[in-house]
Scaffold this active site. Structure first.
Site, short mmCIF file in Angstrom:
data_model
loop_
_atom_site.label_atom_id
_atom_site.label_comp_id
_atom_site.label_asym_id
_atom_site.label_seq_id
_atom_site.Cartn_x
_atom_site.Cartn_y
_atom_site.Cartn_z
N PHE A 1 109.60 76.47 -15.58
CA PHE A 1 110.63 76.04 -15.95
C PHE A 1 111.95 76.76 -16.03
CE2 PHE A 1 112.51 72.73 -19.59
CZ PHE A 1 112.07 71.97 -18.50
N TYR B 1 129.35 66.56 -0.54
CA TYR B 1 128.35 66.51 -1.77
C TYR B 1 129.24 65.15 -1.65
CZ TYR B 1 127.45 67.07 -6.24
OH TYR B 1 126.55 66.64 -8.09
N ARG C 1 126.50 59.95 -16.12
CA ARG C 1 124.70 59.70 -15.50
C ARG C 1 124.23 58.74 -16.34
NH1 ARG C 1 120.64 63.74 -12.68
NH2 ARG C 1 118.84 62.57 -13.64
N ALA D 1 115.11 75.65 -17.72
CA ALA D 1 115.73 74.53 -18.22
C ALA D 1 116.29 73.27 -17.38
CB ALA D 1 117.46 74.38 -18.57
N GLY D 2 115.34 73.11 -16.48
CA GLY D 2 114.61 71.71 -15.80
C GLY D 2 115.97 71.04 -15.42
N THR D 3 116.78 71.55 -15.54
CA THR D 3 118.03 70.87 -14.43
C THR D 3 117.64 70.13 -12.85
OG1 THR D 3 119.06 72.41 -14.36
CG2 THR D 3 119.63 71.47 -16.13
C1 LIG Z 1 124.11 67.53 -13.80
C2 LIG Z 1 123.90 68.08 -13.49
C3 LIG Z 1 124.80 68.66 -11.85
C4 LIG Z 1 124.41 69.63 -11.07
N1 LIG Z 1 125.36 70.81 -11.06
C5 LIG Z 1 124.82 71.80 -9.69
C6 LIG Z 1 126.02 72.81 -9.77
O1 LIG Z 1 127.13 72.20 -9.88
N2 LIG Z 1 125.44 73.46 -8.74
C7 LIG Z 1 124.14 74.06 -8.23
O2 LIG Z 1 123.72 74.60 -7.83
N3 LIG Z 1 123.12 73.52 -8.92
C8 LIG Z 1 123.63 72.39 -9.87
N4 LIG Z 1 122.48 71.20 -10.56
C9 LIG Z 1 121.41 71.61 -10.21
C10 LIG Z 1 120.56 72.81 -11.34
O3 LIG Z 1 121.48 72.71 -12.36
C11 LIG Z 1 120.89 73.65 -10.82
O4 LIG Z 1 119.59 74.35 -9.25
C12 LIG Z 1 119.95 75.15 -11.72
O5 LIG Z 1 120.45 76.29 -10.65
C13 LIG Z 1 118.57 74.61 -11.81
O6 LIG Z 1 118.67 75.93 -13.36
P1 LIG Z 1 117.49 74.93 -13.77
O7 LIG Z 1 117.30 76.56 -15.28
O8 LIG Z 1 117.65 73.84 -14.80
O9 LIG Z 1 116.26 75.91 -13.62
P2 LIG Z 1 114.68 74.31 -13.46
O10 LIG Z 1 115.55 73.47 -12.63
O11 LIG Z 1 113.90 74.71 -14.01
O12 LIG Z 1 114.41 75.24 -12.05
C14 LIG Z 1 114.79 75.10 -10.51
C15 LIG Z 1 113.57 75.62 -9.78
O13 LIG Z 1 113.37 77.03 -9.64
C16 LIG Z 1 112.38 77.39 -10.37
N5 LIG Z 1 112.13 79.06 -11.53
C17 LIG Z 1 113.01 77.85 -12.47
N6 LIG Z 1 112.65 79.27 -13.42
C18 LIG Z 1 112.18 80.46 -12.64
C19 LIG Z 1 111.74 81.11 -12.40
N7 LIG Z 1 112.39 82.42 -14.04
N8 LIG Z 1 111.11 82.66 -12.13
C20 LIG Z 1 110.63 81.54 -10.39
N9 LIG Z 1 111.18 79.94 -10.30
C21 LIG Z 1 112.08 79.77 -12.00
C22 LIG Z 1 111.53 76.19 -10.28
O14 LIG Z 1 110.22 76.05 -10.37
C23 LIG Z 1 112.34 75.18 -9.95
O15 LIG Z 1 111.75 75.16 -8.97
C24 LIG Z 1 122.64 70.24 -11.43
C25 LIG Z 1 121.80 69.54 -11.94
C26 LIG Z 1 122.39 68.35 -12.19
C27 LIG Z 1 121.37 68.18 -13.65
#
Ligand SMILES: Cc1cc2nc3c(=O)[nH]c(=O)nc-3n(C[C@H](O)[C@H](O)[C@H](O)COP(=O)(O)OP(=O)(O)OC[C@H]3O[C@@H](n4cnc5c(N)ncnc54)[C@H](O)[C@@H]3O)c2cc1C
Ligand SMILES: Cc1cc2nc3c(=O)[nH]c(=O)nc-3n(C[C@H](O)[C@H](O)[C@H](O)COP(=O)(O)OP(=O)(O)OC[C@H]3O[C@@H](n4cnc5c(N)ncnc54)[C@H](O)[C@@H]3O)c2cc1C
Lengths: 567, 567
Positions: free
Chosen positions: B150, B483, B427, B152-154
């Site tokens: 996890f 998109y 949202r 940041a879980g986005t």
């Molecule tokens: C409002 C909104 C807007 C968004 N806009 C964009 C955008 O413009 N562009 C974009 O690319 N994405 C976008 N996203 C999607 C998301 O933000 C991206 O996928 C982001 O890169 C995920 O980062 P996170 O830290 O939240 O990862 P998480 O959600 O925590 O993890 C993403 C995935 O990777 C895995 N993971 C996380 N960290 C690791 C690690 N260190 N090692 C192995 N696996 C790991 C997790 O298990 C999960 O499967 C958006 C999401 C939201 C909610």
């Protein structure tokens, strides 16, 4: 320095005899390029040899290939292959087995000169299309017959030698067409056996027959451009001389079709996705160990040679040349296409060969503080949109000047362009006279460039009478490629190979990679586990096992073949 | 259109209650962004709803999380984990299990609003460093305990849901530092749990503490920039809004350190090599299914916001906007950083929301032949070297004008930049009132862009009362990303999910990919075999089996978890 030699080296000008070992080792049976008088006098100086040493060596190379150990493949297999590709596309002649059973490593060159062919394929096949390739692979998978894919056989890392017998698949013969050009998506779909010049010429002009409305370029120009195939570029991860702008072969590949023992893989032609690890990229660089590339979708670019802006600089020192090149590619004003910096020895040899180490040119350089033994040549071109190319050339010169460089106008670049492909043939003449010219190249970061350069140079210079021209080319924000051309007159063949091993060890110990663009083949495979690490190499092994459970695909390339074929 | 509504929607402004489901579903517990009056009147119009519908929905979301099904992991395991990460970094509280057991997909958002948490992890762990991660992975491998990483879980594709229980590894808590900056090689070494703004702010300024001499930027700015981690960018193959110039996360990654059940993988930081298939690339996009990214070496760039050149155009039609964008990225004069074209509906909604569909602006557009329902907005920025950026903006405008576009100066771009991150919070308000806003995105080539756009639009428009804003962003010579933002007031939750499935099917049937930058997660995994092909998906399966023989790594992400964990 270009003096009257007082003798005429007995260069060999006649084409290689048909059916001889020599024919198999030459890049093109009838292409020659003799070292200039200036080169010869340099050899005389450096190698402590006399004119009478300039007589052709290696008489065995001129023998007709015959009486080599016969293949051991059962006759029933031969018939099965003939049923697939047609009788005329199967050969077990000694000549074909030698010719298509060798690449262009120095190791293979020397073996052929000695008439030694310990590892030969049993059969040579020339498949006519991808369906035939699929049938061959499936047949070989079933019957545990090794397959070695052969593009044009210019591998310098022993990529196409059939150490385990089996069949050679020559892709160049029939599978050599441009299938499709999509100007909107800027891609061309190509068969793997298409030769560089055919591909480029077709894109430049003939592609109009495929409905193209303007001239295109593939942007990939390795030194072996004239003698290698598109498939070889991709499977062995080559780099062209304009890669700093166009990208390496790796970057040019949008999609692939690959025949593997477990089935055919076809990837989508999207420019990017987030659908998990990219299968398209996993296949790149597998050098035939996973399967046969049968179709490739490549990026293409508008062909606008009229926009090319050339620039060249003499830099006061190697470090100034390095810093200038680094600042150019990190400058965020667009990247040059060709960019190359020669180290002091390469610079000095180059000047001497053109007579620029004396006379007016020499005086001018001296006046501007460009000292022999320290000064370094930088050359470059910028392509693409005219104004963008001009900006790149302009900013590059500006950076060079701020590091004490003197602009040479684009003359030096043009000089270099002239010899860029044809110079490869000089190798043959050098080898003919019992000298050796070999090259090693390695990836470096900016941070360890000097470390690698110095360590390797020191090892090379420790061997008396060894010329070493080195340069950096293929630039990235994060580093570059260091390229070493070694020319020597070894005491013996063994002495040469021992020397080369020491240089390879020095490269790796100093933090370079086994290869930046020549590939792994059978030459570096034993270095891979140490270099990549064992867990890391295990990933390649796992992929190999998955794609090729019976280890029939180019066994011994990339990874040790586990001595015996599996299963 | 921005009229006096005559009523005040009961937006919720109080922070989410501590320990509530609502707290778990919000991007940031106390961040709000209310739809403007113009938006609200658009909702009233489109969804055929009345002011009295604007009352908060989902009372269950405000309940305290308690009494959820307890975890089933043996107490001995908990003790073992506590011995590794420290007692304070292990939690089995209901609140933590819910909060770190959910990502930001609409599916999870709705489940939380209903107080439904069928799939929860047993434990939440906050490892302090990579060595602890290695010990956890090794322990879990031995004891067959699932691990879900996890950042940041986005994730919007259900990437972090612990469908098989086990432990959640929260990387954001402690593993969030910039470890090293190497200006010469233009790379930064980062821990995976570093949040976007921390990373960027550190590069922009604080990196001086690490010895940097000038400001740097990471170049990666997803819309979720403020709420996501660097590790999430890489593992899920994200794209930032300036990716057309800086590259996708895939392109930014030079080297990685990955802890997998079969050992730790560390790749070299060379910019390029020809040492066989690139392990560094094989790991990218594995979304935690192969292991845990514990350190990543990323490209960085000089931070020169003063050089940014902005441009914007109103284009007469979608096709003109598409052709303009294509010619811009294919123009070989350098690439814009941001480039975005809005289709007619997104353009019209955008203008209406700002009041530009009436008054002087409207007259001006009409005069220039920019008709509502046809005209399309194009915005862009160019970065890097000042002159190069100017050239890009200049040439882009020139191409746009040749397609009938009208330059809007950089104003429209600046407007867009204002809302670029903060708009995400809208949202929550929309969902609060029983409406749904969801997004889907897909890779297209230029050749199939219109096909995908039209097909998908048709499916969306077939549902009455459905707003759909769509645009293309993230451009390549070979294509782009489409998109789709869908806003609707569904009849029921089921009706929404059925509708979304139809849209996904339409995307795939028209030739789009499941994802361009959101990743696969558990949302698209069942589409992967059909989309990639079965031999192709088999490659991912083989890698999964190799890295994770007991299927403990984020089981069910990318690939079906084979229902039962393997043994
Ligand atoms: C409002 C909104 C807007 C968004 N806009 C964009 C955008 O413009 N562009 C974009 O690319 N994405 C976008 N996203 C999607 C998301 O933000 C991206 O996928 C982001 O890169 C995920 O980062 P996170 O830290 O939240 O990862 P998480 O959600 O925590 O993890 C993403 C995935 O990777 C895995 N993971 C996380 N960290 C690791 C690690 N260190 N090692 C192995 N696996 C790991 C997790 O298990 C999960 O499967 C958006 C999401 C939201 C909610
Ligand atoms: C004088 C000289 C100069 C050179 N300069 C350069 C240079 O500037 N840049 C550069 O990158 N390289 C250079 N090389 C190396 C070589 O030319 C390249 O590696 C080239 O890309 C190989 O192409 P080829 O068609 O000859 O491939 P081959 O030598 O036939 O094959 C290369 C490897 O790929 C495998 N292979 C070939 N085709 C297929 C296929 N369709 N499917 C699966 N596997 C396949 C072979 O089995 C072999 O392992 C040079 C070589 C020489 C002799």
């Amino acid at each position: 320095m270009a003096e009257d030699l007082g003798f005429e080296p007995q260069w060999r000008t006649e084409p290689a005899g048909e059916g001889t070992y020599r024919e198999a080792l030459m890049f093109t049976a009838d292409a020659h390029r003799h070292p200039s008088d200036a080169w010869v006098s340099m050899f005389l100086d450096e190698f402590n040899i006399a004119p009478h040493d300039f007589v052709p060596n290696f008489p065995d190379g001129d023998r007709l290939i015959e009486g080599v150990e016969p293949g051991t493949l059962d006759e029933s297999h031969r018939a099965a292959f003939a049923a697939i590709v047609g009788e005329e596309n199967v050969s077990d002649s000694d000549r074909d087995r030698v010719r298509f059973g060798h690449g262009k490593s120095i190791d293979e060159d020397i073996a052929l000169r000695l008439g030694q062919t310990p590892n030969l394929p049993d059969l040579v096949l020339h498949p006519r299309d991808k369906h035939e390739v699929a049938r061959i692979v499936s047949y070989c998978h079933e019957h545990r017959i090794p397959i070695v894919p052969f593009g044009a056989g210019t591998s310098v890392v022993i990529g196409t030698r059939a150490d385990h017998g089996g069949v050679i698949l020559v892709l160049r013969t029939h599978m050599n067409q441009l299938l499709e050009i999509n100007e909107r998506d800027q891609v061309a779909v190509v068969q793997p056996g298409m030769m560089g010049p055919d591909y480029e010429r077709t894109l430049n002009s003939v592609a109009r027959n495929l409905g193209a409305t303007e001239p295109w370029t593939g942007g990939h120009f390795p030194q072996s451009f004239e003698i290698a195939t598109v498939g070889g570029w991709v499977t062995a991860l080559g780099s062209g001389q304009a890669s700093t702008y166009y990208g390496d072969a790796y970057d040019l590949v949008i999609a692939q079709e690959y025949v593997t023992p477990i089935g055919t893989i076809t990837t989508h032609a999207y420019p990017a996705t987030a659908n998990g690890p990219k299968i398209n990229d996993i296949l790149k660089g597998s050098e035939g160990a996973f399967g046969i590339l049968v179709e490739v979708t490549l990026k293409i670019f508008r062909h606008k040679p009229q926009n090319t802006a050339r620039f060249a600089l003499m830099m006061p020192s190697w470090d100034d040349a390095v810093q200038t090149a680094r600042k150019i590619v990190q400058g965020e004003f667009g990247k040059p296409a060709v960019l190359r910096i020669s180290d002091p020895e390469e610079t000095e040899r180059g000047l001497a060969l053109k007579g620029f180490d004396a006379g007016a040119a020499a005086k001018y350089f001296a006046l501007r503080g460009m000292k022999p033994g320290s000064r370094c040549l930088l050359i470059g071109t910028a392509e693409g949109h005219r104004k963008a190319a001009e900006l790149i050339a302009h900013e590059s010169l500006k950076i060079g000047r701020s590091h004490g460089g003197v602009s040479l106008t684009g003359f030096a670049t043009k000089q270099w362009e002239k010899g860029r492909y044809h110079d490869v043939h000089v190798r043959n003449d050098i080898m003919d006279f019992g000298m050796v010219i070999d090259t090693l190249e390695t990836s470096v970061t900016w941070s360890n460039l000097h470390q690698v350069h110095q360590t390797v140079r020191a090892v090379i210079e420790a061997r008396p009478g060894t010329m070493c021209l080195s340069h950096a080319s293929h630039f990235y924000e994060q580093g570059t490629n260091l390229y070493f051309i070694m020319i020597l007159k070894p005491e013996s063949i063994d002495e040469f190979f021992e020397f080369r091993s020491r240089v390879v060890e020095a490269i790796l110990a100093a933090g370079g990679s086994p290869s930046h663009h020549h590939g792994v083949g059978r030459l570096f495979r034993d270095h891979l586990p140490d270099h990549l690490g064992s867990v890391e190499t295990g990933v390649l092994r796992a992929l190999k096992r998955h794609f090729d459970p019976h280890n029939i695909m180019n066994p011994g390339v990339l990874l040790a073949a586990d001595e015996e074929l599996q299963d």
